[in-house]
Design a protein around this motif. Structure first.
Motif, PDB file in Angstrom:
ATOM      1  N   TYR A 251      -6.174   1.208  -6.495  1.00  0.00           N
ATOM      2  CA  TYR A 251      -6.659   2.315  -5.985  1.00  0.00           C
ATOM      3  C   TYR A 251      -8.459   2.275  -5.082  1.00  0.00           C
TER       4      TYR A 251
ATOM      5  N   ARG B 198      -5.971   9.642  -1.866  1.00  0.00           N
ATOM      6  CA  ARG B 198      -6.080   8.456  -3.230  1.00  0.00           C
ATOM      7  C   ARG B 198      -5.183   7.541  -2.321  1.00  0.00           C
TER       8      ARG B 198
ATOM      9  N   THR C  15      -3.123  -2.167 -10.281  1.00  0.00           N
ATOM     10  CA  THR C  15      -3.090  -1.962  -9.000  1.00  0.00           C
ATOM     11  C   THR C  15      -4.381  -1.685  -8.703  1.00  0.00           C
TER      12      THR C  15
ATOM     13  N   SER D 137      -9.489  -0.134 -10.526  1.00  0.00           N
ATOM     14  CA  SER D 137      -8.710  -0.699 -10.594  1.00  0.00           C
ATOM     15  C   SER D 137      -8.246  -0.657 -12.256  1.00  0.00           C
TER      16      SER D 137
ATOM     17  N   GLY E 254       0.351   6.104  -0.316  1.00  0.00           N
ATOM     18  CA  GLY E 254      -0.555   7.254  -0.670  1.00  0.00           C
ATOM     19  C   GLY E 254      -1.186   8.045   0.719  1.00  0.00           C
TER      20      GLY E 254
ATOM     21  N   GLU F 283       0.836  -0.896  -0.120  1.00  0.00           N
ATOM     22  CA  GLU F 283      -0.352  -0.443  -0.150  1.00  0.00           C
ATOM     23  C   GLU F 283       0.684   0.994  -0.288  1.00  0.00           C
TER      24      GLU F 283
ATOM     25  N   GLN G 150     -10.411   5.563  -3.654  1.00  0.00           N
ATOM     26  CA  GLN G 150     -10.605   7.391  -3.727  1.00  0.00           C
ATOM     27  C   GLN G 150     -11.131   8.095  -2.370  1.00  0.00           C
TER      28      GLN G 150
ATOM     29  N   SER H  83      -2.786   3.778  -2.725  1.00  0.00           N
ATOM     30  CA  SER H  83      -2.999   2.539  -4.116  1.00  0.00           C
ATOM     31  C   SER H  83      -2.077   1.262  -3.079  1.00  0.00           C
ATOM     32  N   CYS H  84      -2.740  -0.153  -3.903  1.00  0.00           N
ATOM     33  CA  CYS H  84      -2.329  -1.030  -3.618  1.00  0.00           C
ATOM     34  C   CYS H  84      -1.756  -1.627  -4.888  1.00  0.00           C
ATOM     35  N   ALA H  85      -0.574  -1.925  -4.798  1.00  0.00           N
ATOM     36  CA  ALA H  85       0.591  -2.567  -5.728  1.00  0.00           C
ATOM     37  C   ALA H  85       0.168  -4.215  -5.630  1.00  0.00           C
TER      38      ALA H  85
END
Length: 126
Positions: free
Chosen positions: A80, A19, A78, A72, A8, A6, A82, A21-23
């Motif tokens: 997201y 926002r 990734t 996504s 952000g 994760e 928001q 993010s999850c890679a």
């Protein structure tokens, strides 16, 4: 194996946006949906939102409905989150997790998650 990272998180004022993010990485990604969950200080971890690689989403948690949106980018693996109109009650560590894709009715069940990221802190100041 699925690895989730994760990013952000940070400090934001009430009413602001953030926002996350999850890679995701791993050879079995297609078997999983990605969910966002959060844990506030002194509280249990709670479900926020989840999305499958086909774009299917579960209903959002009532506390974030109409303020948060999950999306996504499959090309980037990734997901997201928001977050808009943030409130102090949204202060928490936000985690993304991987849950079996084949069971959408389980995506909001925390105990069904097989993999977790390390979490990212979001602090909403009043």
């Amino acid at each position: 194996q699925v690895r989730l990272v994760e990013s952000g998180g940070g400090l934001v004022h009430t009413g602001g946006s953030q926002r996350l993010s999850c890679a995701a990485s791993g050879r079995s990604l297609s078997n999983y949906a990605i969910g966002w969950l959060r844990q506030a200080p002194g509280k249990e971890r709670e479900f926020v939102a989840a999305i499958g690689h086909d774009g299917h989403k579960t209903p959002y948690a009532e506390s974030v409905k109409d303020r948060f949106a999950v999306s996504s980018d499959n090309a980037k693996n990734t997901v997201y989150l928001q977050m808009n109109s943030l409130k102090p009650d949204d202060t928490a560590v936000y985690y993304c997790g991987a849950v079996r894709f084949v069971s959408p009715h389980s995506w909001d069940k925390i105990f069904k998650y097989d993999y977790w990221g390390q979490g990212t802190q979001v602090i909403v100041s009043s």
